[in-house]
Design an enzyme around this catalytic site. Structure first.
Site, PDB file in Angstrom:
ATOM      1  N   GLU A 111       1.030  -1.267  -0.097  1.00 45.65           N
ATOM      2  CA  GLU A 111       0.092  -0.084  -0.087  1.00 45.65           C
ATOM      3  C   GLU A 111       0.916   1.299  -0.018  1.00 45.65           C
ATOM      4  O   GLU A 111       0.605   2.177  -0.794  1.00 45.65           O
ATOM      5  CB  GLU A 111      -0.955   0.127   1.263  1.00 45.65           C
ATOM      6  CG  GLU A 111      -2.047  -1.151   1.032  1.00 45.65           C
ATOM      7  CD  GLU A 111      -2.854  -1.334   2.273  1.00 45.65           C
ATOM      8  OE1 GLU A 111      -2.114  -1.662   3.307  1.00 45.65           O
ATOM      9  OE2 GLU A 111      -4.149  -1.369   2.207  1.00 45.65           O
ATOM     10  N   GLU A 131      -4.011  -9.509   3.598  1.00 43.09           N
ATOM     11  CA  GLU A 131      -4.579  -9.258   4.875  1.00 43.09           C
ATOM     12  C   GLU A 131      -5.893 -10.406   5.264  1.00 43.09           C
ATOM     13  O   GLU A 131      -6.211 -10.420   6.296  1.00 43.09           O
ATOM     14  CB  GLU A 131      -5.462  -7.862   4.920  1.00 43.09           C
ATOM     15  CG  GLU A 131      -4.323  -6.609   5.177  1.00 43.09           C
ATOM     16  CD  GLU A 131      -3.668  -6.233   3.806  1.00 43.09           C
ATOM     17  OE1 GLU A 131      -3.538  -7.192   2.855  1.00 43.09           O
ATOM     18  OE2 GLU A 131      -3.036  -5.065   3.603  1.00 43.09           O
TER      19      GLU A 131
HETATM   20  C1  3H9 Z   1      -1.687  -4.887   6.896  1.00 43.28           C
HETATM   21  O1  3H9 Z   1      -0.590  -4.701   6.397  1.00 43.28           O
HETATM   22  C2  3H9 Z   1      -2.766  -4.247   7.162  1.00 43.28           C
HETATM   23  C3  3H9 Z   1      -2.706  -3.107   6.322  1.00 43.28           C
HETATM   24  O2  3H9 Z   1      -3.518  -3.068   5.264  1.00 43.28           O
HETATM   25  C4  3H9 Z   1      -2.797  -1.827   6.936  1.00 43.28           C
HETATM   26  C5  3H9 Z   1      -1.662  -1.295   7.876  1.00 43.28           C
HETATM   27  C6  3H9 Z   1      -2.152  -0.021   8.608  1.00 43.28           C
HETATM   28  N1  3H9 Z   1       4.132  -7.777  11.570  1.00 43.28           N
HETATM   29  O3  3H9 Z   1       7.305 -15.473   8.693  1.00 43.28           O
HETATM   30  P1  3H9 Z   1       8.497 -15.523   8.963  1.00 43.28           P
HETATM   31  C7  3H9 Z   1       7.767 -11.502  11.899  1.00 43.28           C
HETATM   32  S1  3H9 Z   1      -1.704  -6.508   7.793  1.00 43.28           S
HETATM   33  C8  3H9 Z   1       4.734  -8.170  12.413  1.00 43.28           C
HETATM   34  O4  3H9 Z   1       9.097 -16.607  10.097  1.00 43.28           O
HETATM   35  P2  3H9 Z   1       9.409 -15.752   6.347  1.00 43.28           P
HETATM   36  C9  3H9 Z   1       7.441 -12.548  12.326  1.00 43.28           C
HETATM   37  O5  3H9 Z   1       6.605 -12.989  13.437  1.00 43.28           O
HETATM   38  C10 3H9 Z   1      -0.139  -7.347   7.420  1.00 43.28           C
HETATM   39  N2  3H9 Z   1       5.765  -8.991  12.407  1.00 43.28           N
HETATM   40  O6  3H9 Z   1       9.377 -15.215   7.828  1.00 43.28           O
HETATM   41  C11 3H9 Z   1       8.753 -13.276  12.465  1.00 43.28           C
HETATM   42  O7  3H9 Z   1       9.140 -12.752  13.578  1.00 43.28           O
HETATM   43  P3  3H9 Z   1      10.122 -13.501  14.878  1.00 43.28           P
HETATM   44  C12 3H9 Z   1      -0.129  -7.912   5.985  1.00 43.28           C
HETATM   45  C13 3H9 Z   1       5.885  -9.931  11.316  1.00 43.28           C
HETATM   46  O8  3H9 Z   1      10.665 -15.311   5.807  1.00 43.28           O
HETATM   47  C14 3H9 Z   1       9.492 -12.564  11.265  1.00 43.28           C
HETATM   48  O9  3H9 Z   1       8.969 -11.562  11.002  1.00 43.28           O
HETATM   49  N3  3H9 Z   1       1.072  -8.488   5.975  1.00 43.28           N
HETATM   50  C15 3H9 Z   1       5.064  -9.424  10.101  1.00 43.28           C
HETATM   51  O10 3H9 Z   1       9.004 -17.262   6.400  1.00 43.28           O
HETATM   52  C16 3H9 Z   1       9.742 -13.499  10.436  1.00 43.28           C
HETATM   53  O11 3H9 Z   1       8.561 -14.156   9.950  1.00 43.28           O
HETATM   54  C17 3H9 Z   1       1.368 -10.051   6.068  1.00 43.28           C
HETATM   55  O12 3H9 Z   1       0.176 -10.594   6.427  1.00 43.28           O
HETATM   56  C18 3H9 Z   1       4.051  -8.493  10.331  1.00 43.28           C
HETATM   57  N4  3H9 Z   1       3.285  -8.149   9.307  1.00 43.28           N
HETATM   58  O13 3H9 Z   1       8.162 -14.858   5.846  1.00 43.28           O
HETATM   59  C19 3H9 Z   1       2.501 -10.551   5.939  1.00 43.28           C
HETATM   60  N5  3H9 Z   1       5.462 -10.241   9.254  1.00 43.28           N
HETATM   61  O14 3H9 Z   1      11.372 -14.013  13.841  1.00 43.28           O
HETATM   62  C20 3H9 Z   1       2.827 -11.602   7.199  1.00 43.28           C
HETATM   63  C21 3H9 Z   1       6.293 -10.991   9.548  1.00 43.28           C
HETATM   64  O15 3H9 Z   1      10.330 -12.773  15.980  1.00 43.28           O
HETATM   65  N6  3H9 Z   1       3.914 -12.293   7.048  1.00 43.28           N
HETATM   66  N7  3H9 Z   1       6.696 -10.686  10.861  1.00 43.28           N
HETATM   67  O16 3H9 Z   1       9.269 -14.859  14.849  1.00 43.28           O
HETATM   68  C22 3H9 Z   1       4.544 -13.083   6.161  1.00 43.28           C
HETATM   69  O17 3H9 Z   1       3.815 -13.498   5.139  1.00 43.28           O
HETATM   70  C23 3H9 Z   1       5.649 -13.703   6.354  1.00 43.28           C
HETATM   71  O18 3H9 Z   1       6.064 -13.395   7.499  1.00 43.28           O
HETATM   72  C24 3H9 Z   1       6.760 -13.021   5.298  1.00 43.28           C
HETATM   73  C25 3H9 Z   1       8.227 -13.621   5.726  1.00 43.28           C
HETATM   74  C26 3H9 Z   1       6.480 -13.623   3.882  1.00 43.28           C
HETATM   75  C27 3H9 Z   1       6.878 -11.830   5.258  1.00 43.28           C
END
Ligand code: 3H9
Length: 745
Positions: A111, A131
């Site tokens: 975004e 999301e």
């Molecule tokens: C959003 O954006 C709403 C908006 O529309 C409005 C906003 C105002 N937040 O998965 P991994 C951490 S909703 C906080 O093991 P990978 C995760 O907890 C969001 N932390 O690695 C972990 O921490 P730790 C939309 C996050 O390489 C570390 O990063 N976005 C977030 O297998 C590594 O993660 C999503 O839904 C986060 N958003 O995969 C994306 N994301 O090492 C969600 C990750 O301390 N995330 N962490 O345990 C993912 O899909 C995967 O984490 C990603 C990396 C593909 C990014």
């Protein structure tokens, strides 16, 4: 480069006529409060600096912004408006703003990029608005800007599925404007310089229409209908359709207001809270208590599997699917040929359905080497035994592997219930030994329970966790007890299912009630699909080990069906019949259950309500979960929710049994357990309330918030999981010990 405006997660430096705004907030540059505040300040600094002709937004580390900070959606008064105002200022800038994307630009990250005038993507970059997986809709105008970038139909598909597009697909779709190689900073700088040289005008998505070319007039009404019918348990789906429809049919400001209102209701919905809980629980499960951070895994290039039966061959497929060479050992040529033929048939069926290309079938088959020669396992770095659930046979196999495997190789058992301590001992190398309980089907299921024996070396656990990740699965580490987390809890659930069947509830009704509770499959279908023989053998084997309650009616249904050769789907009849493959009600199965009820003095009842069925199955599940936490078999409440949602068909929108228990209220559950103890009698302690559950219920606390007491100072850094030898009497058993007989049933 010249001056850094200040330190923090966001920095701005001037590079000639270009401002370089960098977000550096490991691990994934999520939009924390500090990041948003930093972005606000640095955008203001850019706005105030007339010497700059353009701004490049890029990120340090492994990825562009991966989204809003998931933990912060729970903050009271969460509001996306401040972030959206920053995005509006970026878009409104008269000077060019460009985003350089690498890694995963997701959610609030994409975004941010969509608010910029142009987007550049580097190789391997992926974009998406996932999301919906958190029960949300995009809340930073993604629902409004993405349809204006790539058209309403694709935008809706991306938002409803949560899937990502790679850089090339994003370019074709118009979501990014250019591709480049190299590092985000250098490539982004080149790109922006080039745009400036070419006097490219700012391109503002909010000012463009969202294309609906070629879509039928009822496109949105049909999509809304489908979302409400097919994704009824996920309210974010309908919200997304409404928001995209607004993007396509109304002015930007109206869509903006609608998106904000829909986000506000989604953020506080129980479904979104549950899904956010699971996102965090999954990451938490990767942290193994007592294992030092940064401990390196053992080298793992080749694996072996012993047993080409249903589980063994599917484990071999799962390993081959991830590109790992596998040696598959069987005792007889016929069994090996059958196993390999089944593997090939499954791959070919996948190819016929378009899920695999022919060369992928050939490659995966080429990775699985079948043999009758155990010695072929000597070079493997991991060997998983997957022979039938027979303790004596497994002990023999583990002993043989212990003598044969090379030093440092990991030896694992895929047992679903047997005592891992005994098998570790049999291997003669308990430090190298662990349980790897792949949930059936091993190649399709998401869950592996990693069972930690009292001597399992920490690096074995790290290797197992890394392997699970490589296989695309969720791993949960647990201690040793009958059935570990999943099957131990399932035993309580199935026990009550069988009593209800013997009290006269039909399999069809039992399943319908539990499926209405959200379970992917009711207990009777689950038994038939997994195989009545599998369940019966587990019960019989546990009986041999002295773990069963002295209750002749205990699991009498599966034991009897097994004796009668009614093995479920595989034999054409179990608790249902399967003429032509589909399950149909079977009066004979109901008759058998009723006869068993009479034989065991279980009164037939006609007044059993749906609520009683649900409570009698779900409350013991929660009670057992609390006992697993008390005993230290499960380290965290979230681990239990992961096991049940990833491996046992528990609905993710309820967050798992522990999360749901807190929604129901622990006091209500304890009162329910006590009520059923009175109603059913409790001679075998089935309804004894876990002391932990009772204490939390009395204190009005949540089970999800429970934290295991820390090991005392001076304790070993790697706490032993409770093993059979050290386990206090009754722990980890279905039945804690005999009690004087009372009135039964
Ligand atoms: C959003 O954006 C709403 C908006 O529309 C409005 C906003 C105002 N937040 O998965 P991994 C951490 S909703 C906080 O093991 P990978 C995760 O907890 C969001 N932390 O690695 C972990 O921490 P730790 C939309 C996050 O390489 C570390 O990063 N976005 C977030 O297998 C590594 O993660 C999503 O839904 C986060 N958003 O995969 C994306 N994301 O090492 C969600 C990750 O301390 N995330 N962490 O345990 C993912 O899909 C995967 O984490 C990603 C990396 C593909 C990014």
């Amino acid at each position: 480069m010249s001056h850094a405006a200040s330190m923090g997660p966001v920095t701005l430096v001037r590079h000639g006529r270009i401002g370089l705004l960098c977000i550096d907030h490991p691990p994934v540059n999520a939009l924390s409060v500090a990041t948003v505040a930093g972005l606000d300040a640095k955008v203001a600094a850019f706005e105030a600096d007339p010497a700059l002709d353009g701004l490049l937004i890029w990120c340090a580390g492994r990825t562009f912004v991966a989204g809003g900070d998931i933990a912060q959606f729970d903050a009271p008064g969460f509001d996306a408006a401040p972030y959206n105002r920053i995005l509006a200022r970026i878009e409104a800038s008269e000077r060019l703003v460009v985003a350089a994307l690498h890694g995963t630009a997701l959610g609030g990250g994409l975004e941010l990029a969509l608010a910029c005038h142009y987007r550049l993507a580097l190789p391997g970059a992926r974009v998406g608005l996932p999301e919906i997986r958190l029960g949300l809709l995009p809340g930073a105008l993604g629902s409004q800007r993405l349809p204006r970038a790539c058209g309403a139909a694709l935008a809706l598909d991306l938002m409803l599925s949560g899937r990502m597009l790679d850089a090339e697909a994003a370019l074709r779709a118009g979501i990014v404007d250019a591709l480049a190689t190299g590092e985000p900073l250098a490539a982004g700088l080149n790109y922006l310089e080039d745009l400036l040289d070419r006097r490219a005008p700012p391109r503002r998505l909010s000012a463009l229409p969202a294309s609906t070319a070629g879509l039928p007039a009822d496109f949105f009404s049909q999509a809304l209908l489908r979302a409400r019918q097919e994704q009824a348990r996920y309210p974010a789906a309908a919200a997304i359709v409404r928001a995209v429809e607004a993007a396509a049919t109304r002015p930007f400001a109206e869509g903006e207001a609608l998106e904000a209102a829909l986000l506000a209701s989604c953020v506080v919905s129980p479904e979104s809270r549950a899904l956010r809980h699971l996102f965090l629980a999954e990451r938490q499960a990767a942290r193994v208590p007592g294992v030092p951070a940064g401990l390196l895994p053992r080298v793992l290039h080749t694996a072996g599997v012993v047993g080409a039966g249903t589980m063994g061959r599917r484990i071999a497929m799962s390993l081959a699917d991830a590109g790992m060479p596998v040696t598959l050992v069987e005792a007889s040529g016929a069994a090996l040929a059958k196993g390999l033929a089944s593997v090939r048939a499954r791959y070919e069926a996948d190819a016929a359905a378009g899920r695999l290309r022919p060369e992928q079938v050939a490659r995966r088959m080429g990775l699985i080497a079948g043999t009758l020669d155990y010695e072929a396992l000597a070079g493997c770095e991991l060997v998983i035994e997957a022979v039938v659930e027979d303790m004596a046979l497994k002990q023999q196999v583990c002993g043989r592997l212990g003598r044969l495997c090379k030093p440092g190789a990991i030896i694992a058992t895929n047992t679903s219930t047997l005592d891992v301590e005994v098998l570790a001992e049999a291997s003669g190398r308990p430090a190298d030994f662990a349980g790897l309980h792949f949930r059936n089907p091993a190649n399709g299921g998401r869950l592996i329970e990693v069972v930690r024996g009292s001597a399992t070396a920490p690096d074995v656990l790290v290797t197992a966790m890394q392997l699970a990740r490589r296989l695309g699965k969720v791993a949960v580490v647990c201690g040793v007890c009958f059935g570990f987390i999943g099957n131990r809890m399932a035993e309580a659930y199935l026990r009550e299912s069988e009593f209800l069947l013997m009290e006269g509830v039909s399999p069809v009704r039992l399943d319908a009630v539990m499926e209405a509770c959200g379970m992917a499959m009711g207990p009777c279908r689950m038994l038939d699909v997994a195989g009545i023989d599998v369940s019966a053998k587990i019960v019989l084997e546990y009986g041999k080990a002295g773990g069963l309650p002295p209750d002749p009616a205990y699991r009498a249904v599966v034991r009897t069906l097994f004796r009668l050769g009614r093995l479920g789907c595989k034999s054409g009849a179990g608790l249902y019949r399967y003429p032509g493959g589909a399950a149909v009600a079977d009066p004979e199965a109901e008759r058998i259950c009723r006869a068993l009820g009479r034989a065991h003095g279980i009164a037939r009842r006609t007044d059993i309500s749906d609520a009683e069925i649900a409570e009698r199955l779900l409350y013991p599940l929660v009670n057992e979960a609390a006992k697993l936490l008390e005993e230290g078999v499960a380290s965290r409440p979230g681990d239990i929710d992961m096991v049940w949602t990833a491996g046992y068909g528990y609905p993710d929108y309820l967050g798992g049994p522990v999360w749901q228990a807190d929604s129901i209220g622990l006091a209500r559950i304890v009162a329910g357990l006590e009520r059923y103890a009175r109603l059913r009698g409790n001679p075998y302690d089935y309804w004894d309330v876990s002391p932990l559950l009772a204490t939390l219920a009395r204190g009005g606390q949540r089970l999800s918030d429970w934290v295991a007491p820390r090991p005392e100072a001076g304790a070993a850094p790697i706490p032993s999981a409770p093993g059979s030898a050290a386990r206090p009497a009754g722990q980890g058993r279905i039945h804690p010990g005999p009690k004087p007989p009372q009135s039964v049933h």
